[in-house]
Design a protein around this motif. Sequence first.
Motif, mmCIF file in Angstrom:
data_model
loop_
_atom_site.group_PDB
_atom_site.id
_atom_site.type_symbol
_atom_site.label_atom_id
_atom_site.label_comp_id
_atom_site.label_asym_id
_atom_site.label_seq_id
_atom_site.Cartn_x
_atom_site.Cartn_y
_atom_site.Cartn_z
ATOM 1 N N GLU A 86 0.702 -1.358 0.016
ATOM 2 C CA GLU A 86 0.080 -0.136 -0.003
ATOM 3 C C GLU A 86 0.735 1.349 0.052
ATOM 4 O OE1 GLU A 86 -2.276 -0.787 3.406
ATOM 5 O OE2 GLU A 86 -0.971 -0.075 4.752
ATOM 6 N N LYS A 129 -3.386 -7.438 5.293
ATOM 7 C CA LYS A 129 -2.051 -7.117 5.919
ATOM 8 C C LYS A 129 -1.554 -5.808 5.662
ATOM 9 C CE LYS A 129 -2.526 -11.004 8.162
ATOM 10 N NZ LYS A 129 -3.131 -10.807 9.455
ATOM 11 N N ASN A 130 -0.409 -5.869 4.804
ATOM 12 C CA ASN A 130 -0.033 -4.641 4.476
ATOM 13 C C ASN A 130 0.027 -4.663 3.087
ATOM 14 O OD1 ASN A 130 2.131 -6.275 4.260
ATOM 15 N ND2 ASN A 130 3.867 -5.196 4.518
ATOM 16 N N SER A 267 -11.608 -22.824 13.174
ATOM 17 C CA SER A 267 -11.125 -21.459 13.530
ATOM 18 C C SER A 267 -12.501 -20.676 13.529
ATOM 19 C CB SER A 267 -10.324 -20.668 12.499
ATOM 20 O OG SER A 267 -10.913 -20.766 11.214
ATOM 21 N N PHE A 314 -16.980 -13.914 25.311
ATOM 22 C CA PHE A 314 -16.718 -12.944 26.586
ATOM 23 C C PHE A 314 -16.705 -11.749 26.157
ATOM 24 C CE2 PHE A 314 -13.523 -17.029 26.340
ATOM 25 C CZ PHE A 314 -14.118 -17.753 27.209
ATOM 26 N N TRP A 374 -9.672 2.884 3.931
ATOM 27 C CA TRP A 374 -8.826 3.855 4.412
ATOM 28 C C TRP A 374 -9.609 5.299 4.675
ATOM 29 C CZ3 TRP A 374 -3.423 2.832 4.577
ATOM 30 C CH2 TRP A 374 -2.714 3.837 5.139
ATOM 31 N N MET B 1 -1.544 5.786 10.433
ATOM 32 C CA MET B 1 -1.830 4.379 10.874
ATOM 33 C C MET B 1 -0.558 3.677 10.932
ATOM 34 S SD MET B 1 -5.376 3.474 9.283
ATOM 35 C CE MET B 1 -5.338 4.558 8.137
ATOM 36 N N GLN B 3 1.605 0.645 10.297
ATOM 37 C CA GLN B 3 1.917 -0.335 9.138
ATOM 38 C C GLN B 3 1.573 -1.870 9.651
ATOM 39 O OE1 GLN B 3 2.319 -0.135 5.747
ATOM 40 N NE2 GLN B 3 1.970 2.170 6.085
ATOM 41 N N PRO B 4 0.828 -2.570 9.246
ATOM 42 C CA PRO B 4 0.785 -3.960 9.733
ATOM 43 C C PRO B 4 1.906 -4.923 9.334
ATOM 44 C CG PRO B 4 -1.063 -3.516 8.092
ATOM 45 C CD PRO B 4 -0.057 -2.587 8.232
ATOM 46 N N GLU B 19 -6.135 -22.438 15.388
ATOM 47 C CA GLU B 19 -6.721 -21.356 15.863
ATOM 48 C C GLU B 19 -6.313 -21.241 17.215
ATOM 49 O OE1 GLU B 19 -8.843 -17.631 15.482
ATOM 50 O OE2 GLU B 19 -7.769 -18.885 14.095
ATOM 51 N N ILE B 22 -8.988 -19.273 23.022
ATOM 52 C CA ILE B 22 -9.238 -18.146 23.859
ATOM 53 C C ILE B 22 -9.518 -18.260 25.102
ATOM 54 C CG2 ILE B 22 -10.114 -15.554 23.783
ATOM 55 C CD1 ILE B 22 -10.110 -16.015 20.864
#
Lengths: 445, 371
Positions: A86, A129-130, A267, A314, A374, B1, B3-4, B19, B22
Amino acid sequence: MNAPVLLPHTSIRVTANDMFLPVVMTFVEQSSLALGLGKPEALKMTLASEELFLHLCRVVIPNLGMINIRCACKGHVVRSDFSFPETSLNLHAFNITASPQPLETADMDQMRLILASRSVDRLKIRRKKNLLQISLIKEKKYPQALDGQKKPYPFTCRDFAIHCPTAEELKFLALLIRSFYANNKIPRFFQYPGMLVDMIRGGDYHAIIAQGPAGEIGGGIVWHLLSDKTVEVIGPYIFGDSGSSRPVLNIAASLIEACISEVGRTSAIAMICYPPESGQYDEYFEYLGHINSYSTSGVQVQRSSWFRMIHEDFGTVVWATKDIEDFLQQTYRRLFLSRDIRKVADDGETQHAHSVLSTNIDRLRYKVSLDILWPGADIEDNLSRHLQLFQKEGIRNVIFEIDSGIAWKSAIIPCLLKNGFQPIQILPYAGDGDVILFQLFPCGP
Amino acid sequence: MKQPVSFQHLAPDYIQRFEAYIPSKPDDELKRLFGCSHLFRLNNNENPLGPCLSAARMISSFVPSQASIYPSGDCWLLRQKLAEKHGMDPNQFLFGNGANEVIAFVIKAFCQKGDNIITADKTFAVYEWVAEFSGIEARRVPLKDYGFDDDEMIRVIDDHTKILFVCNPNNPTGTYWDSGKLRGFLNRINGRRIVVVDEAYCEFVEKPDFPDSMSMIAEYPNLVVFRTFSKMHALAGLRIGYLAGSSEAVDIIRRTCVVYSVNTLAQAAALAVLEDNGEHVQQTRDLVRRQKQVLTEYLANWGLQFLSGEGNFIMIRLPMSDSLAYRRLMMQGVMIRTMTGFRFPNWIRVTIALPDAMDSFMTGLNNILKT
């Protein structure tokens, strides 16, 4: 679950320079053919890729950044993903409405992303992600089932077992579903048995059937991962005699239980169900609400949604503006969901100039889903441009999904309300947090 | 922001697919979220009586200065004590930070890529989880009449099968293999695979035909027994459990054992438990027996299906989603365990507790069944 099959894919990495356009087109066309698209569909995918690549080179990534292109077969579809970091972007141009001219005067043919979307079945823009990613998705062509006049006999056995179906059993399941359910109650893929088989083989979809001692099929259920955390359940479909309700209910319950058990240790943390019939699911699912949408022929279709959590809840944080507080309170109270509702507001802080909206156009259903990728100071104008575009394209069903687990996304809620959207449903845990669905009204013809 | 950043590409496929579990939030946070003033924890099969008197005294007399000293790395005193108690060698015992840790020791010791373990589909999930996030296949055999199916477990064995896990009594169904059945199973395995018998709830069982598996280790060197101090002995917060087996088996497992993982306080409290006169166990059994009786009568009055086997818990099938029942009970200050994750949709598991907690549960259930 049915064992996923590892599917082949192809990929290249090219500089965003239109001198490579022939390379990209040849790559996409040949990959599409090799991955199973027919010649006409492969050419449409190539055409869409051409528009997309030119747009990326000339507008989105003007500094000769790198683009990864990956073509993959997911059972019944071939998908071409164009992804890039990005940081290299002209963000504004990432909107589907991006054009060198204002929308009011723009020639639609200069809006290359919308042109690309016309050649494929789905176009998705997302941030992963990025990376930013634009996906072109084209379904393989399958022959539509031609059913005879004779309706199969209803299932009358009291004994049955739950199994994963073979390819031939899946095709028979599709025939039974078409015979026992109205067309508007069933997903399109049941009209194309070969597509159903490929969807299951692709590994994203799963199916189980209830089978009698002589191999007769009493019912079936299909499911797939809708998002990272949510499973969509399609069915159950039951082929019993309406005069013998008890075995029918047992089959439905057994199919639902088997499906939930399969999903129980995956998951997924929530299941969304759109059952074909009403009234027999409240033992397993909780009613979320319904959405009215319009089919291509203008007929209103009401779709009710049910859900269940897979695990103990939760609680989670919900970011929202005060405009929808009543809706949230009422909905969460009805669903017995504990939520920490936190206010988000525009306090005048400096923003990016340009916002980016993610667009998921589903031309098969005349539907578009929007999300914000964004935040930017131009969000009102940007949203308005998108809505004008959808109107021009004749897309009637517009849903905006706000992931309430991300504060800056919820900050645009006032803008949605101002543009005619209303909150209609909450999908628990469908994103980082709960996803609030806003529908554009009026949505009819 | 911000950056991931992604490290997905560094993780093996089987980790990317897995997974994370939790755990529940702290009680105060849950009370705030669910708007309840109290919280009865009936979700983890803890002993509401707390530890025995001698362990409680040991805990309260813990000297803070001991916290700066490393514990015994291999729980030396505890192993001596167990050896004395069961007539075995101290080297036949290995301790871990809860029995969960010893599950990992055994799988790491015997399995490599391409191997598999066998367990049931509806049992304690950690055998399956540890195998899967270690890249080992977990073969799940469906329960038969809510119990482990010995025939089917043997049928699915192949050349790559290394370990068979049997939870005895089974969590969550409470069924158990008696002495004869366990012995028959071990005979059929004939020493060719490791058989783990997880006896986390064995101290709650009063049936005379329940196997004395410790004494069977001498006869079956491939038998590994798990025990915990978390359930009956009420030391769940200190995390301590152990395994016992033949010297030959334990010698291999010890190579994957992380020493120093059991803290000083846990070791001291567990030692006190082993030296206790057994009165605490009897009091707990009495409580469980009485409260199970009350609860099963209540459930029968409602016409609800339930499984009340061995252990300090009961499974109940509800006419609604178990996760909805969880939320509605939480809003009334009662925390139960949903069973969808155990592949029992619409069932809940309730820990048997003191009368006030059980009353609160039954009142809460009344409220959600009536509406």
